[in-house]
Design an enzyme around this catalytic site. Structure first.
Site, short mmCIF file in Angstrom:
data_model
loop_
_atom_site.label_atom_id
_atom_site.label_comp_id
_atom_site.label_asym_id
_atom_site.label_seq_id
_atom_site.Cartn_x
_atom_site.Cartn_y
_atom_site.Cartn_z
N LYS A 1 0.81 -1.23 0.00
CA LYS A 1 0.00 0.00 0.00
C LYS A 1 0.84 1.28 0.00
O LYS A 1 0.37 2.31 -0.45
CB LYS A 1 -0.97 0.00 1.18
CG LYS A 1 -0.30 0.18 2.51
CD LYS A 1 -1.29 0.06 3.66
CE LYS A 1 -0.59 0.39 4.97
NZ LYS A 1 -1.17 -0.29 6.12
N ARG B 1 -6.35 1.22 17.30
CA ARG B 1 -6.84 1.42 15.94
C ARG B 1 -7.91 0.35 15.75
O ARG B 1 -8.82 0.28 16.55
CB ARG B 1 -5.70 1.37 14.90
CG ARG B 1 -6.05 2.16 13.63
CD ARG B 1 -4.96 2.14 12.56
NE ARG B 1 -4.89 0.88 11.85
CZ ARG B 1 -4.09 0.67 10.80
NH1 ARG B 1 -3.30 1.62 10.36
NH2 ARG B 1 -4.07 -0.51 10.20
C1 LIG Z 1 -0.20 -0.96 6.76
C2 LIG Z 1 -0.49 -2.17 7.55
C3 LIG Z 1 0.53 -3.10 7.81
C4 LIG Z 1 1.97 -2.88 7.41
O1 LIG Z 1 2.64 -2.08 8.35
P1 LIG Z 1 4.21 -1.80 8.23
O2 LIG Z 1 4.52 -1.06 9.48
O3 LIG Z 1 4.42 -1.01 7.00
O4 LIG Z 1 4.88 -3.12 8.17
C5 LIG Z 1 0.19 -4.24 8.50
N1 LIG Z 1 -1.08 -4.47 8.91
C6 LIG Z 1 -2.08 -3.61 8.67
C7 LIG Z 1 -3.45 -3.93 9.16
C8 LIG Z 1 -1.82 -2.43 7.99
O5 LIG Z 1 -2.82 -1.58 7.76
#
Ligand SMILES: *Cc1c(COP(=O)(O)O)cnc(C)c1O
Length: 355
Positions: free
Chosen positions: A36, A131
């Protein structure tokens, strides 16, 4: 090359992926490579696949659709909880989605049933970062409802730490997920195949050998893309930090004072500038600004260049120590995750894939 542009070195991404996937495999953990931060770029996903990921993690259906259209058949995990207006696309595009709301899961079940299949979900549990996720004491009641939905299969539990409030992954909070899974399995007579506990903030815990047994799935973005763990942003061993580089072009270079002239009010973004008098300096303007990237996350590759400020379309730098550079020359920058995300999603920044 038309500036500004960002280079994407797919060999470096592949190497970073392999390092992290191999480390995770040692502990029986599968990796979803999270795309993403790159607008779900196909070449980035392909590099991660070559590096050995088992899954792709994406937060946006438009990105997933593009990945599907380019014939990527690696399972794709939708990571942001679905919203009501995208239910149909979720069940047709994502192999698995992360969920925490009864109404959404019910809608996913009804839609997949009407299409004649079963949608797989991982239920997210909030272990303190505030979150997404159900609160632990609400997990069992939710699962009891969901197991009776014919269009849904619960394949696991997940949690997301550190992202919003910096909650550090520990043996204890990971063990809490394992214990919740055991309770659910006993009371609901189901088997939970995946416990998806981590993102890049879990790499340190992994390396310390303190991930509890049964945790078998991580979702890794920044660790792969920028080669850093995300508790202290320390570089991760055997990874490269420069898979991405941003280039902008000098459009003005002038000798000017370091302090503005006249009475000082707010700048374009409502801040009152605090500046020190450093006498005359060589100031240059680059053709990149807040519409192109998160300028606070840029670091000039050359340590003798300093960023002085930015507006929507301009980045001002101190070129006093770098007299040889002129109008038309490009300046290179490293990016943090926020800068990477905004540069990759900005239509004004050209994307240059290097193989
Ligand atoms: C963006 C995201 C990740 C990845 O996080 P990083 O810190 O970039 O490894 C993992 N899990 C969820 C639910 C996310 O939204």
């Amino acid at each position: 090359m038309q500036t500004p542009y960002i280079t994407i070195d797919t060999c470096k991404i592949e190497q970073n992926t392999r390092t992290i996937v191999d480390q995770c495999k040692k502990y029986g953990i599968q990796v979803a490579g999270v795309t993403k931060g790159t607008l779900g770029m196909v070449e980035v996903a392909q590099a991660m696949i070559r590096g050995g990921i088992d899954w792709i993690g994406e937060s946006r259906l438009d990105n997933i659709e593009r990945l599907r259209r380019s014939n990527i058949d690696t399972p794709i995990l939708l990571m942001r909880s679905p919203h009501m207006s995208e239910i149909e696309r979720v069940v047709s595009l994502a192999d698995v989605s992360l969920n925490s709301e009864y109404e959404i899961i019910k809608a996913l079940s009804d839609k997949s049933l009407s299409k004649g299949f079963v949608h797989k979900i991982i239920i997210m549990v909030d272990l303190g970062d505030l979150r997404e996720g159900v609160w632990p004491n609400e997990l069992l009641p939710l699962v009891k409802e969901v197991v009776s939905m014919k269009g849904i299969e619960i394949i696991g539990l997940g949690t997301n730490l550190t992202d919003l409030n910096g909650t550090i992954p520990t043996y204890e909070n990971n063990k809490q997920l394992v214990d919740l899974a055991k309770e659910i399995e006993e009371k609901c007579k189901i088997k939970l195949q995946y416990l998806s506990a981590g993102n890049s903030s879990s790499l340190k815990l992994l390396a310390s050998g303190k991930i509890p047994e049964r945790i078998n799935h991580f979702r890794i973005g920044e660790g792969i893309l920028l080669g850093r763990e995300t508790i202290n942003r320390e570089t991760w061993g055997n990874t490269l930090q420069d898979a991405f580089t941003l280039y902008a072009e000098i459009i003005e270079k002038k000798l000017k004072p370091s302090l503005p002239i006249g009475e000082i009010g707010q700048d374009a973004f409502g801040n009152i500038p605090q500046l020190e008098d450093r006498g005359m300096m060589t100031r240059a303007i680059l053709n990149v600004g807040r519409q192109d990237t998160n300028v606070d996350g840029l670091t000039p590759k050359q340590s003798n260049i300093e960023i002085l400020g930015a507006t929507s379309d301009h980045l001002i730098i101190d070129l006093t120590q770098e007299a040889a550079m002129n109008v038309g020359d490009t300046v290179a920058f490293d990016l943090n995750y926020a800068a990477l995300l905004s540069a990759m999603t900005s239509p004004f920044v050209n994307k240059v894939v290097q193989r």
